[in-house]
Design a protein around this motif. Structure first.
Motif, PDB file in Angstrom:
ATOM      1  N   GLU A 133       0.851  -1.192   0.000  1.00 48.07           N
ATOM      2  CA  GLU A 133       0.000   0.000   0.000  1.00 48.07           C
ATOM      3  C   GLU A 133       0.882   1.236   0.000  1.00 48.07           C
ATOM      4  O   GLU A 133       1.816   1.341   0.808  1.00 48.07           O
ATOM      5  CB  GLU A 133      -0.915   0.017   1.221  1.00 48.07           C
ATOM      6  CG  GLU A 133      -1.841   1.232   1.240  1.00 48.07           C
ATOM      7  CD  GLU A 133      -2.864   1.197   2.352  1.00 48.07           C
ATOM      8  OE1 GLU A 133      -3.754   2.072   2.359  1.00 48.07           O
ATOM      9  OE2 GLU A 133      -2.780   0.300   3.218  1.00 48.07           O
ATOM     10  N   ARG A 134       0.581   2.161  -0.894  1.00 45.10           N
ATOM     11  CA  ARG A 134       1.355   3.403  -0.972  1.00 45.10           C
ATOM     12  C   ARG A 134       0.659   4.468  -0.142  1.00 45.10           C
ATOM     13  O   ARG A 134      -0.527   4.731  -0.323  1.00 45.10           O
ATOM     14  CB  ARG A 134       1.491   3.853  -2.428  1.00 45.10           C
ATOM     15  CG  ARG A 134       2.298   2.876  -3.261  1.00 45.10           C
ATOM     16  CD  ARG A 134       2.358   3.266  -4.726  1.00 45.10           C
ATOM     17  NE  ARG A 134       3.154   2.287  -5.462  1.00 45.10           N
ATOM     18  CZ  ARG A 134       2.674   1.161  -5.960  1.00 45.10           C
ATOM     19  NH1 ARG A 134       1.386   0.876  -5.816  1.00 45.10           N
ATOM     20  NH2 ARG A 134       3.448   0.319  -6.608  1.00 45.10           N
ATOM     21  N   THR A 135       1.397   5.077   0.771  1.00 42.57           N
ATOM     22  CA  THR A 135       0.860   6.111   1.650  1.00 42.57           C
ATOM     23  C   THR A 135       1.791   7.314   1.611  1.00 42.57           C
ATOM     24  O   THR A 135       2.930   7.213   1.126  1.00 42.57           O
ATOM     25  CB  THR A 135       0.752   5.604   3.099  1.00 42.57           C
ATOM     26  OG1 THR A 135       2.068   5.593   3.686  1.00 42.57           O
ATOM     27  CG2 THR A 135       0.151   4.203   3.156  1.00 42.57           C
ATOM     28  N   GLN A 137       3.436   8.369   3.889  1.00 36.10           N
ATOM     29  CA  GLN A 137       4.607   8.031   4.708  1.00 36.10           C
ATOM     30  C   GLN A 137       5.493   6.976   4.059  1.00 36.10           C
ATOM     31  O   GLN A 137       6.518   6.594   4.613  1.00 36.10           O
ATOM     32  CB  GLN A 137       4.155   7.527   6.081  1.00 36.10           C
ATOM     33  CG  GLN A 137       3.489   8.588   6.953  1.00 36.10           C
ATOM     34  CD  GLN A 137       2.072   8.909   6.501  1.00 36.10           C
ATOM     35  OE1 GLN A 137       1.322   8.003   6.098  1.00 36.10           O
ATOM     36  NE2 GLN A 137       1.705  10.179   6.560  1.00 36.10           N
ATOM     37  N   GLU A 139       5.756   3.200   1.427  1.00 31.25           N
ATOM     38  CA  GLU A 139       5.092   1.926   1.153  1.00 31.25           C
ATOM     39  C   GLU A 139       4.928   1.112   2.433  1.00 31.25           C
ATOM     40  O   GLU A 139       5.814   1.083   3.285  1.00 31.25           O
ATOM     41  CB  GLU A 139       5.902   1.107   0.142  1.00 31.25           C
ATOM     42  CG  GLU A 139       5.903   1.684  -1.258  1.00 31.25           C
ATOM     43  CD  GLU A 139       6.603   0.770  -2.252  1.00 31.25           C
ATOM     44  OE1 GLU A 139       7.307  -0.166  -1.793  1.00 31.25           O
ATOM     45  OE2 GLU A 139       6.449   0.974  -3.463  1.00 31.25           O
ATOM     46  N   ARG A 140       3.770   0.450   2.534  1.00 31.75           N
ATOM     47  CA  ARG A 140       3.506  -0.457   3.642  1.00 31.75           C
ATOM     48  C   ARG A 140       3.331  -1.856   3.081  1.00 31.75           C
ATOM     49  O   ARG A 140       2.501  -2.070   2.201  1.00 31.75           O
ATOM     50  CB  ARG A 140       2.246  -0.031   4.393  1.00 31.75           C
ATOM     51  CG  ARG A 140       2.372   1.305   5.105  1.00 31.75           C
ATOM     52  CD  ARG A 140       1.083   1.701   5.777  1.00 31.75           C
ATOM     53  NE  ARG A 140       1.205   2.966   6.486  1.00 31.75           N
ATOM     54  CZ  ARG A 140       0.184   3.628   7.031  1.00 31.75           C
ATOM     55  NH1 ARG A 140      -1.041   3.124   6.947  1.00 31.75           N
ATOM     56  NH2 ARG A 140       0.379   4.774   7.660  1.00 31.75           N
ATOM     57  N   HIS A 141       4.117  -2.783   3.611  1.00 29.72           N
ATOM     58  CA  HIS A 141       4.090  -4.164   3.127  1.00 29.72           C
ATOM     59  C   HIS A 141       3.373  -5.054   4.138  1.00 29.72           C
ATOM     60  O   HIS A 141       3.546  -4.915   5.350  1.00 29.72           O
ATOM     61  CB  HIS A 141       5.517  -4.682   2.932  1.00 29.72           C
ATOM     62  CG  HIS A 141       6.255  -4.004   1.821  1.00 29.72           C
ATOM     63  ND1 HIS A 141       6.486  -4.603   0.603  1.00 29.72           N
ATOM     64  CD2 HIS A 141       6.817  -2.771   1.750  1.00 29.72           C
ATOM     65  CE1 HIS A 141       7.154  -3.773  -0.177  1.00 29.72           C
ATOM     66  NE2 HIS A 141       7.371  -2.648   0.495  1.00 29.72           N
ATOM     67  N   SER A 142       2.596  -5.996   3.621  1.00 24.90           N
ATOM     68  CA  SER A 142       1.932  -6.956   4.497  1.00 24.90           C
ATOM     69  C   SER A 142       1.676  -8.249   3.744  1.00 24.90           C
ATOM     70  O   SER A 142       1.665  -8.283   2.509  1.00 24.90           O
ATOM     71  CB  SER A 142       0.612  -6.393   5.035  1.00 24.90           C
ATOM     72  OG  SER A 142      -0.289  -6.117   3.971  1.00 24.90           O
ATOM     73  N   HIS A 157       2.103  -7.555   9.219  1.00 25.12           N
ATOM     74  CA  HIS A 157       2.482  -6.227   8.741  1.00 25.12           C
ATOM     75  C   HIS A 157       3.951  -5.947   9.046  1.00 25.12           C
ATOM     76  O   HIS A 157       4.422  -6.190  10.171  1.00 25.12           O
ATOM     77  CB  HIS A 157       1.624  -5.156   9.407  1.00 25.12           C
ATOM     78  CG  HIS A 157       0.193  -5.164   8.972  1.00 25.12           C
ATOM     79  ND1 HIS A 157      -0.258  -4.432   7.904  1.00 25.12           N
ATOM     80  CD2 HIS A 157      -0.887  -5.828   9.460  1.00 25.12           C
ATOM     81  CE1 HIS A 157      -1.561  -4.625   7.752  1.00 25.12           C
ATOM     82  NE2 HIS A 157      -1.966  -5.483   8.678  1.00 25.12           N
ATOM     83  N   ARG A 159       7.143  -3.819  10.039  1.00 26.15           N
ATOM     84  CA  ARG A 159       7.389  -2.756  11.006  1.00 26.15           C
ATOM     85  C   ARG A 159       8.737  -2.107  10.679  1.00 26.15           C
ATOM     86  O   ARG A 159       9.479  -2.598   9.817  1.00 26.15           O
ATOM     87  CB  ARG A 159       7.410  -3.329  12.425  1.00 26.15           C
ATOM     88  CG  ARG A 159       6.135  -4.043  12.819  1.00 26.15           C
ATOM     89  CD  ARG A 159       4.964  -3.102  12.958  1.00 26.15           C
ATOM     90  NE  ARG A 159       5.175  -2.198  14.081  1.00 26.15           N
ATOM     91  CZ  ARG A 159       4.358  -1.191  14.392  1.00 26.15           C
ATOM     92  NH1 ARG A 159       3.291  -0.961  13.647  1.00 26.15           N
ATOM     93  NH2 ARG A 159       4.601  -0.412  15.436  1.00 26.15           N
TER      94      ARG A 159
END
Length: 368
Positions: A133-135, A137, A139-142, A157, A159
């Protein structure tokens, strides 16, 4: 449905989902507002369904995983600290730590570590994805895993301390971009209870009294073909006792004050996640009661608790006491115990606390 129609439908879902997320909705709530399961929305963001430009600019990109659930979870040990998230409709249970000692016998698995402690019911795992997910802040990987109806059974998720290179290597090993999991409409429902009159209540009580280990309880329910909440009712006054619905909140505050280590079990038909240890920061927020500690977060909807029970199970190490919460459908929301290891008696301080909050209002002058 043709490939063209499938691609167009997925594109529409992606656009609508991005709009709702921009309005501040959580992924699960945005999917629900679209009339979709969360799994279906995640599947619609598969890179193989997007143009290169959309894949580069989109809110989410996902890749399906191969279904080797145990191997994937075992591989997470090399990734380092992550956040494990397991939830049901009324509670979210989050633990930060490293996946260790993951194993399985048939469709039932375990992850047993000092922080992440799971019971896995892999027969109910249908699909898994790597999600980016691009935010604002970054990229967030899960990794996200779903049942056949698209309900999330478990999520992992990244960290700040996560080794993203190791995570990418694990994903590449198990990625199957050609897979497009399909979900069926509906939701998992527990099997309806038989009428109380058909239950051998005397036999149930005798078998309950003869337990030598708490793990025998699941087999006991199967043997007598009785639902968990139904068993609570049938054994009321013998092995169980109704408590005030607020008992769990009282318990969390008192455990926080005293430093008493507890165990909090929460999950769904695919995964049960366990916290063991003290709790510290207890915060009510609207309908939620929250534990907001450094390595453990719990978010529990107080208004969803329909029944609360004090339960005693005999073991070779003495009685084991729990507080068990149920929603209006009779499904388990969460269960709380005192910290205990096999071969050791239950902490007397836990038993005293559990009975105190179950039989009357404790002294909580400092609690707002």
């Amino acid at each position: 449905m043709s490939t063209t129609n499938t691609t167009n439908t997925a594109s529409h879902w992606r656009t609508s989902f991005a709009t709702l997320r921009a309005q501040g909705l959580r992924a699960r709530d945005a999917a629900r507002q679209l009339g979709l399961s969360e799994g279906a929305v995640v599947a619609a963001h598969a890179v193989s369904l997007m143009s290169p430009q959309e894949a580069a600019d989109g809110l989410l990109t996902t890749v399906a995983l191969d279904g080797e659930w145990v191997r994937i979870l075992q591989g997470l040990e090399t990734v380092g600290p992550v956040m494990a998230l397991t939830r049901n409709e009324h509670v979210v249970h989050e633990k930060i730590g490293v996946y260790r000692n993951v194993s399985a016998q048939g469709p039932v698995g375990l992850a047993v570590g000092p922080e992440i402690d799971l019971r896995l019911f892999l027969m109910n795992w249908h699909a898994g994805f790597h999600v980016v997910e691009r935010t604002p802040q970054g990229e967030r990987h899960s990794l996200q895993f779903f049942d056949r109806h698209g309900q999330a059974v478990h999520k992992v998720h990244a960290r700040p301390g996560t080794d993203l290179q190791a995570l990418d290597a694990l994903v590449q090993q198990h990625a199957r971009p050609e897979l497009h999991p399909v979900f069926t409409v509906g939701e998992h429902r527990s099997r309806p209870d038989r009428p109380d009159a058909e239950i051998d209540a005397l036999g149930l009580g005798d078998a309950w009294a003869g337990m030598r280990d708490t793990h025998e309880f699941f087999d006991l329910l199967k043997r007598f073909n009785v639902g968990r909440l139904q068993a609570m009712r049938l054994m009321e006054g013998v092995h169980t006792q109704r408590t005030p619905l607020i008992a769990v909140e009282w318990m969390l505050h008192l455990a926080s004050r005293s430093g008493l280590p507890i165990m909090v079990f929460a999950g769904n038909h695919g995964c049960l996640q366990i916290h063991t240890g003290a709790v510290h920061r207890i915060e009510p927020m609207g309908p939620w009661i929250n534990v907001l500690d450094e390595g453990f977060n719990l978010h529990l909807r107080r208004d969803a608790i329909h029944e609360s029970w004090l339960v005693t199970k005999p073991t070779d190490d003495g009685p084991v006491t729990s507080i068990e919460l149920f929603d209006e459908r009779g499904d388990v929301i969460a269960m709380c115990f005192g910290e205990r290891k096999p071969g050791r008696p239950e902490l007397p301080a836990w038993r005293q606390l559990a009975h105190e909050v179950s039989t009357g209002e404790p002294q909580l002058e400092a609690v707002a």
